[in-house]
Design a protein around this motif. Structure first.
Motif, PDB file in Angstrom:
ATOM      1  N   TYR A 121       0.830  -1.207   0.000  1.00 55.38           N
ATOM      2  CA  TYR A 121       0.000   0.000   0.000  1.00 55.38           C
ATOM      3  C   TYR A 121       0.869   1.264   0.000  1.00 55.38           C
ATOM      4  N   ARG A 122       1.993   1.176   0.723  1.00 54.37           N
ATOM      5  CA  ARG A 122       2.834   2.354   0.851  1.00 54.37           C
ATOM      6  C   ARG A 122       3.473   2.750  -0.490  1.00 54.37           C
TER       7      ARG A 122
ATOM      8  N   ILE B 108       0.345   6.474   7.802  1.00 55.08           N
ATOM      9  CA  ILE B 108      -1.000   6.983   8.113  1.00 55.08           C
ATOM     10  C   ILE B 108      -1.971   5.844   7.854  1.00 55.08           C
ATOM     11  N   ASN B 109      -2.550   5.298   8.904  1.00 56.56           N
ATOM     12  CA  ASN B 109      -3.408   4.123   8.719  1.00 56.56           C
ATOM     13  C   ASN B 109      -4.830   4.386   9.218  1.00 56.56           C
ATOM     14  N   PRO B 110      -5.816   3.841   8.515  1.00 51.81           N
ATOM     15  CA  PRO B 110      -7.200   4.040   8.951  1.00 51.81           C
ATOM     16  C   PRO B 110      -7.651   2.995   9.978  1.00 51.81           C
ATOM     17  N   PHE B 111      -8.411   3.427  10.975  1.00 54.89           N
ATOM     18  CA  PHE B 111      -8.968   2.504  11.969  1.00 54.89           C
ATOM     19  C   PHE B 111     -10.380   2.961  12.336  1.00 54.89           C
ATOM     20  N   SER B 112     -11.288   1.997  12.460  1.00 52.15           N
ATOM     21  CA  SER B 112     -12.675   2.326  12.809  1.00 52.15           C
ATOM     22  C   SER B 112     -12.763   2.769  14.266  1.00 52.15           C
TER      23      SER B 112
ATOM     24  N   VAL C 146      -9.721  -0.509  18.338  1.00 50.56           N
ATOM     25  CA  VAL C 146      -9.221  -1.865  18.579  1.00 50.56           C
ATOM     26  C   VAL C 146      -8.470  -2.248  17.318  1.00 50.56           C
TER      27      VAL C 146
ATOM     28  N   ARG D 179      -5.743  -4.700  15.155  1.00 47.81           N
ATOM     29  CA  ARG D 179      -5.079  -6.008  15.028  1.00 47.81           C
ATOM     30  C   ARG D 179      -3.635  -5.773  14.600  1.00 47.81           C
TER      31      ARG D 179
ATOM     32  N   LEU E 241      -0.412  -6.291  12.758  1.00 43.57           N
ATOM     33  CA  LEU E 241       0.092  -6.983  11.569  1.00 43.57           C
ATOM     34  C   LEU E 241       1.582  -6.672  11.460  1.00 43.57           C
TER      35      LEU E 241
ATOM     36  N   GLY F 256       3.299  -3.724   9.706  1.00 42.43           N
ATOM     37  CA  GLY F 256       3.866  -2.379   9.540  1.00 42.43           C
ATOM     38  C   GLY F 256       3.610  -1.493  10.736  1.00 42.43           C
ATOM     39  N   THR F 257       2.782  -0.465  10.510  1.00 42.67           N
ATOM     40  CA  THR F 257       2.476   0.512  11.550  1.00 42.67           C
ATOM     41  C   THR F 257       1.936  -0.148  12.811  1.00 42.67           C
ATOM     42  N   THR F 258       1.101  -1.164  12.616  1.00 46.13           N
ATOM     43  CA  THR F 258       0.463  -1.787  13.778  1.00 46.13           C
ATOM     44  C   THR F 258       1.506  -2.498  14.641  1.00 46.13           C
TER      45      THR F 258
ATOM     46  N   THR G 110     -15.292  -3.690  14.841  1.00 44.42           N
ATOM     47  CA  THR G 110     -15.074  -2.286  15.221  1.00 44.42           C
ATOM     48  C   THR G 110     -15.937  -1.363  14.373  1.00 44.42           C
TER      49      THR G 110
ATOM     50  N   PHE H  70     -11.982  -3.198   4.837  1.00 47.33           N
ATOM     51  CA  PHE H  70     -10.824  -2.667   5.569  1.00 47.33           C
ATOM     52  C   PHE H  70      -9.619  -2.547   4.635  1.00 47.33           C
TER      53      PHE H  70
ATOM     54  N   TRP I 283      -8.648  -0.640   0.430  1.00 47.79           N
ATOM     55  CA  TRP I 283      -9.164  -0.317  -0.898  1.00 47.79           C
ATOM     56  C   TRP I 283      -8.011  -0.115  -1.840  1.00 47.79           C
TER      57      TRP I 283
HETATM   58  C1  LIG Z   1     -11.869   2.158   6.684  1.00 48.47           C
HETATM   59  C2  LIG Z   1     -10.915   1.225   7.384  1.00 48.47           C
HETATM   60  C3  LIG Z   1     -11.108   0.952   8.713  1.00 48.47           C
HETATM   61  C4  LIG Z   1     -10.245   0.069   9.361  1.00 48.47           C
HETATM   62  N1  LIG Z   1     -10.447  -0.202  10.694  1.00 48.47           N
HETATM   63  C5  LIG Z   1      -9.623  -1.053  11.339  1.00 48.47           C
HETATM   64  C6  LIG Z   1      -9.798  -1.336  12.727  1.00 48.47           C
HETATM   65  O1  LIG Z   1     -10.696  -0.823  13.387  1.00 48.47           O
HETATM   66  N2  LIG Z   1      -8.923  -2.197  13.315  1.00 48.47           N
HETATM   67  C7  LIG Z   1      -7.911  -2.791  12.609  1.00 48.47           C
HETATM   68  O2  LIG Z   1      -7.154  -3.560  13.198  1.00 48.47           O
HETATM   69  N3  LIG Z   1      -7.739  -2.536  11.308  1.00 48.47           N
HETATM   70  C8  LIG Z   1      -8.554  -1.678  10.650  1.00 48.47           C
HETATM   71  N4  LIG Z   1      -8.356  -1.406   9.317  1.00 48.47           N
HETATM   72  C9  LIG Z   1      -7.256  -2.057   8.635  1.00 48.47           C
HETATM   73  C10 LIG Z   1      -5.979  -1.350   8.988  1.00 48.47           C
HETATM   74  O3  LIG Z   1      -5.945  -0.032   8.480  1.00 48.47           O
HETATM   75  C11 LIG Z   1      -4.803  -2.115   8.411  1.00 48.47           C
HETATM   76  O4  LIG Z   1      -4.932  -3.463   8.767  1.00 48.47           O
HETATM   77  C12 LIG Z   1      -3.564  -1.638   9.052  1.00 48.47           C
HETATM   78  O5  LIG Z   1      -3.338  -0.330   8.615  1.00 48.47           O
HETATM   79  C13 LIG Z   1      -2.443  -2.536   8.623  1.00 48.47           C
HETATM   80  O6  LIG Z   1      -1.248  -2.020   9.110  1.00 48.47           O
HETATM   81  P1  LIG Z   1       0.079  -2.870   8.990  1.00 48.47           P
HETATM   82  O7  LIG Z   1       0.775  -2.721  10.282  1.00 48.47           O
HETATM   83  O8  LIG Z   1      -0.173  -4.233   8.553  1.00 48.47           O
HETATM   84  O9  LIG Z   1       0.922  -2.383   7.777  1.00 48.47           O
HETATM   85  P2  LIG Z   1       1.026  -1.046   7.021  1.00 48.47           P
HETATM   86  O10 LIG Z   1       2.155  -1.218   6.072  1.00 48.47           O
HETATM   87  O11 LIG Z   1       1.106   0.087   7.956  1.00 48.47           O
HETATM   88  O12 LIG Z   1      -0.328  -1.033   6.189  1.00 48.47           O
HETATM   89  C14 LIG Z   1      -0.613  -2.114   5.319  1.00 48.47           C
HETATM   90  C15 LIG Z   1      -2.048  -2.190   4.908  1.00 48.47           C
HETATM   91  O13 LIG Z   1      -2.893  -1.304   5.619  1.00 48.47           O
HETATM   92  C16 LIG Z   1      -3.841  -0.698   4.764  1.00 48.47           C
HETATM   93  N5  LIG Z   1      -3.623   0.746   4.798  1.00 48.47           N
HETATM   94  C17 LIG Z   1      -2.580   1.370   5.337  1.00 48.47           C
HETATM   95  N6  LIG Z   1      -2.695   2.682   5.207  1.00 48.47           N
HETATM   96  C18 LIG Z   1      -3.834   2.886   4.569  1.00 48.47           C
HETATM   97  C19 LIG Z   1      -4.510   4.057   4.140  1.00 48.47           C
HETATM   98  N7  LIG Z   1      -3.993   5.280   4.343  1.00 48.47           N
HETATM   99  N8  LIG Z   1      -5.691   3.914   3.515  1.00 48.47           N
HETATM  100  C20 LIG Z   1      -6.203   2.692   3.311  1.00 48.47           C
HETATM  101  N9  LIG Z   1      -5.621   1.555   3.683  1.00 48.47           N
HETATM  102  C21 LIG Z   1      -4.451   1.659   4.306  1.00 48.47           C
HETATM  103  C22 LIG Z   1      -3.621  -1.268   3.434  1.00 48.47           C
HETATM  104  O14 LIG Z   1      -4.542  -2.293   3.216  1.00 48.47           O
HETATM  105  C23 LIG Z   1      -2.226  -1.792   3.484  1.00 48.47           C
HETATM  106  O15 LIG Z   1      -2.022  -2.897   2.664  1.00 48.47           O
HETATM  107  C24 LIG Z   1      -9.188  -0.526   8.666  1.00 48.47           C
HETATM  108  C25 LIG Z   1      -8.983  -0.226   7.333  1.00 48.47           C
HETATM  109  C26 LIG Z   1      -9.829   0.639   6.680  1.00 48.47           C
HETATM  110  C27 LIG Z   1      -9.589   0.974   5.247  1.00 48.47           C
END
Ligand SMILES: Cc1cc2nc3c(=O)[nH]c(=O)nc-3n(C[C@H](O)[C@H](O)[C@H](O)COP(=O)(O)OP(=O)(O)OC[C@H]3O[C@@H](n4cnc5c(N)ncnc54)[C@H](O)[C@@H]3O)c2cc1C
Length: 564
Positions: free
Chosen positions: A235-236, A332-336, A351, A353, A355, A357-359, A405, A562, A564
């Motif tokens: 995604y990045r 910059i990551n989205p979370f509900s 809440v 999960r 994974l 990267g950022t999480t 969430t 979760f 796009w």
């Molecule tokens: C609308 C929405 C709500 C979400 N709510 C939750 C939640 O409540 N709890 C939860 O655990 N996870 C949620 N997620 C998923 C969460 O954002 C990703 O699982 C998380 O960012 C993954 O981080 P990472 O550490 O794996 O790796 P990163 O490398 O930080 O991110 C990897 C993945 O995260 C997603 N992501 C990261 N940044 C963005 C962005 N700016 N826009 C869209 N997608 C992005 C992509 O799918 C990407 O492949 C949500 C995602 C979306 C789109």
């Protein structure tokens, strides 16, 4: 019939006329965009009128819990224009292939593409260069719309179309592909012209051609890195190449030829708005991050600062979270938002999960726990534009894992409204988790809200160890699923009523669950279905709900993704 276009030589007057035609068709292509919201508003008006005439159960004013700003945008909760319309809408909402845009989105862009092609062809006569340039100017005229579709808020398109950024995003992607196609036609026809006239070597050294070729390469790179396969893989890579390339494309096109400048200035103004909006909407605060024992989940509590307090929150929205210290700021990551009413709680609860990267970075901040400076942007989300679920006759929520969430706050909000004396329809909540521990956070908040008694309509399916094989065929619900008293956390952690009864071992049988909801009540009952979980889970539920739509039932369907 042969190829109708030729290399023609024009006198001065004809050249001026060609220039005028090029400019006016570019402007028509741009101004005709204004017709889109007009047509949409008209169709909405007709649907409302039909609904009023046919049903008593139409759009009701939004209830007090919803923000006045959000309420102004709400979609009408009607589908009363008959089952034929409901079936058509259902069929159009089907993705053309797994992970692709829907038929409706493709249809809209194909119609728009046909219109643009007409504007490319009209009044070009047999003039090859006129046709070539027309492709270019019509492509450029669409750039401001394309950039505007990327606005997360402050967007007149969202307001007029009553669609969220997330719902408009597929149109942004498809329009981008259409623009690239038009630009490619423009470049190919020009290169062919130079080649046929022995001008290629000379023109390849000219700045306008170099800039033109650079822009088409940039556009193709933008299009390639935006493909779903690349987005999901990294995604990045998609995000940063998209931001950098779409920004650099603007000066390249500006200096390519002067005729495009108006469109480029407009697109640049929108780009600046986009950056300003994202920066203005960011608030810095300090979060508390804690692990949920026995899980890879994190609980993040974000106190509401005065600027976060001013925002309007609706259950089902999400925020963007980033860490201000470099290089993490780039993440910059989205979370509900997991709590239904941050304003009265005075905090946002997430809440998350863990994974890779950022999480993972967030998880590392819990060892030892430390107050963490963060940036919060939002709230955003389709929920801003949802009809009030309470205006439906029945509601089915289906969540998978951390997907709860998204829809648990909406369910909890309905429970709250019911306790407060509002008329709310029966709602079933089905939550599939791998292991007991994954559901504890949800059970805790729900049982706190319900004073220790979980609603009977709330069911948890534990699909991992202790349940049936997760890759086997789904068991028949309530017949073969063991409704065992559990020997794990969910039974013993709380001696509260209803928890053991809520737990099922095995995978949920979506056919049984969906049929049960649709069979209850009258055959005319309209059902809202809100799903959030893995995409194959969403697809399974949609398949089962679809059977009822084809039998003539009216359904409001929303599947939150979760990613796009
Ligand atoms: C609308 C929405 C709500 C979400 N709510 C939750 C939640 O409540 N709890 C939860 O655990 N996870 C949620 N997620 C998923 C969460 O954002 C990703 O699982 C998380 O960012 C993954 O981080 P990472 O550490 O794996 O790796 P990163 O490398 O930080 O991110 C990897 C993945 O995260 C997603 N992501 C990261 N940044 C963005 C962005 N700016 N826009 C869209 N997608 C992005 C992509 O799918 C990407 O492949 C949500 C995602 C979306 C789109």
């Amino acid at each position: 019939m042969g190829w109708p276009y030729h290399f023609v030589s024009l006198d001065d007057g004809q050249q001026v006329r060609r220039r005028q035609l090029l400019d006016s068709y570019g402007q028509i292509a741009q101004f005709s965009i204004l017709l889109l919201p007009l047509i949409y508003q008209l169709s909405l008006g007709v649907r409302l009128l039909f609904g009023r005439l046919q049903r008593k159960h139409v759009y009701e004013p939004v209830k007090e819990h919803q923000s006045p700003v959000a309420s102004g945008f709400k979609q009408p909760a009607i589908d009363g224009t008959g089952s034929a319309w409901a079936k058509l809408r259902w069929a159009l909402d089907e993705p053309v292939a797994q992970g692709w845009e829907t038929r409706k989105e493709w249809l809209a862009i194909l119609v728009w593409g046909a219109w643009l092609l007409l504007l490319v062809l009209r009044d070009t006569g047999d003039d090859y260069l006129h046709l070539t340039r027309r492709f270019g100017i019509v492509a450029a005229s669409q750039l401001p719309l394309h950039y505007a579709l990327a606005l997360k808020s402050w967007s007149p398109i969202q307001y007029l179309a009553r669609l969220s950024h997330e719902s408009l995003n597929p149109y942004h992607r498809l329009l981008g592909r259409l623009i690239i196609l038009l630009m490619t036609c423009h470049a190919t026809l020009y290169l062919n012209f130079y080649f046929q006239n022995d001008l290629l070597q000379k023109r390849l050294k000219d700045s306008d051609v170099i800039l033109g070729l650079t822009s088409i390469i940039s556009a193709l790179l933008i299009g390639t890195t935006a493909l779903a396969r690349i987005r999901h893989w990294n995604y990045r890579l998609f995000f940063y190449s998209h931001v950098m390339l779409s920004l650099s494309l603007l000066p390249i096109l500006y200096f390519h030829v002067p005729y495009l400048r108006l469109y480029i200035i407009e697109a640049t103004a929108i780009y600046i708005l986009l950056i300003a909006q994202r920066n203005t909407e960011q608030s810095s605060t300090t979060a508390t991050i804690e692990p949920f024992p026995g899980t890879n989940l994190l609980s993040i509590t974000i106190p509401l600062t005065p600027s976060l307090k001013k925002r309007n929150y609706t259950p089902g929205q999400h925020i963007y979270l980033s860490l201000p210290s470099l290089p993490q700021k780039l993440r910059i990551n989205p979370f509900s938002i997991a709590n239904p009413d941050p304003t009265s709680d005075n905090h946002i609860h997430l809440v998350v999960r863990t994974l890779n990267g950022t999480t993972a970075l967030l998880a590392s901040l819990t060892k030892p726990p430390q107050p963490t400076p963060i940036l919060v942007e939002g709230p955003y989300g389709s929920a801003n534009y949802f009809p009030d679920p309470a205006t439906y006759d029945r509601i089915l929520f289906v969540a998978g894992g951390v997907g709860a969430t998204f829809n648990l706050p909406i369910y909890r909000d309905l429970l709250r409204r019911s306790t407060a004396g509002d008329q709310v329809p029966p709602a079933n909540f089905v939550w599939a988790v791998r292991k007991d521990e994954d559901a504890v956070w949800g059970v805790q908040v729900l049982s706190e809200q319900c004073k220790g008694i979980l609603p009977k309509s709330f069911e948890i399916f534990v699909t991992g160890k202790g349940g049936s094989a997760s890759d086997g065929p789904p068991p028949i619900r309530n017949d073969s699923i063991e409704l065992q008293e559990r020997e794990g956390l969910l039974d013993t952690s709380a001696s509260k009523e209803g928890i053991a009864e809520a737990v099922r071992r095995g995978r949920p049988n979506f056919r049984g669950i969906v049929d049960e909801v649709f069979e209850q009540g009258g055959s005319g009952d309209r059902v809202a279905v809100l799903v959030c979980g893995p995409s194959d889970m969403g697809a399974s539920v949609r398949k089962e709900v679809g059977r009822w739509v084809w039998r003539g039932r009216e359904v409001w369907w929303h599947s939150e993704e979760f990613g796009w």
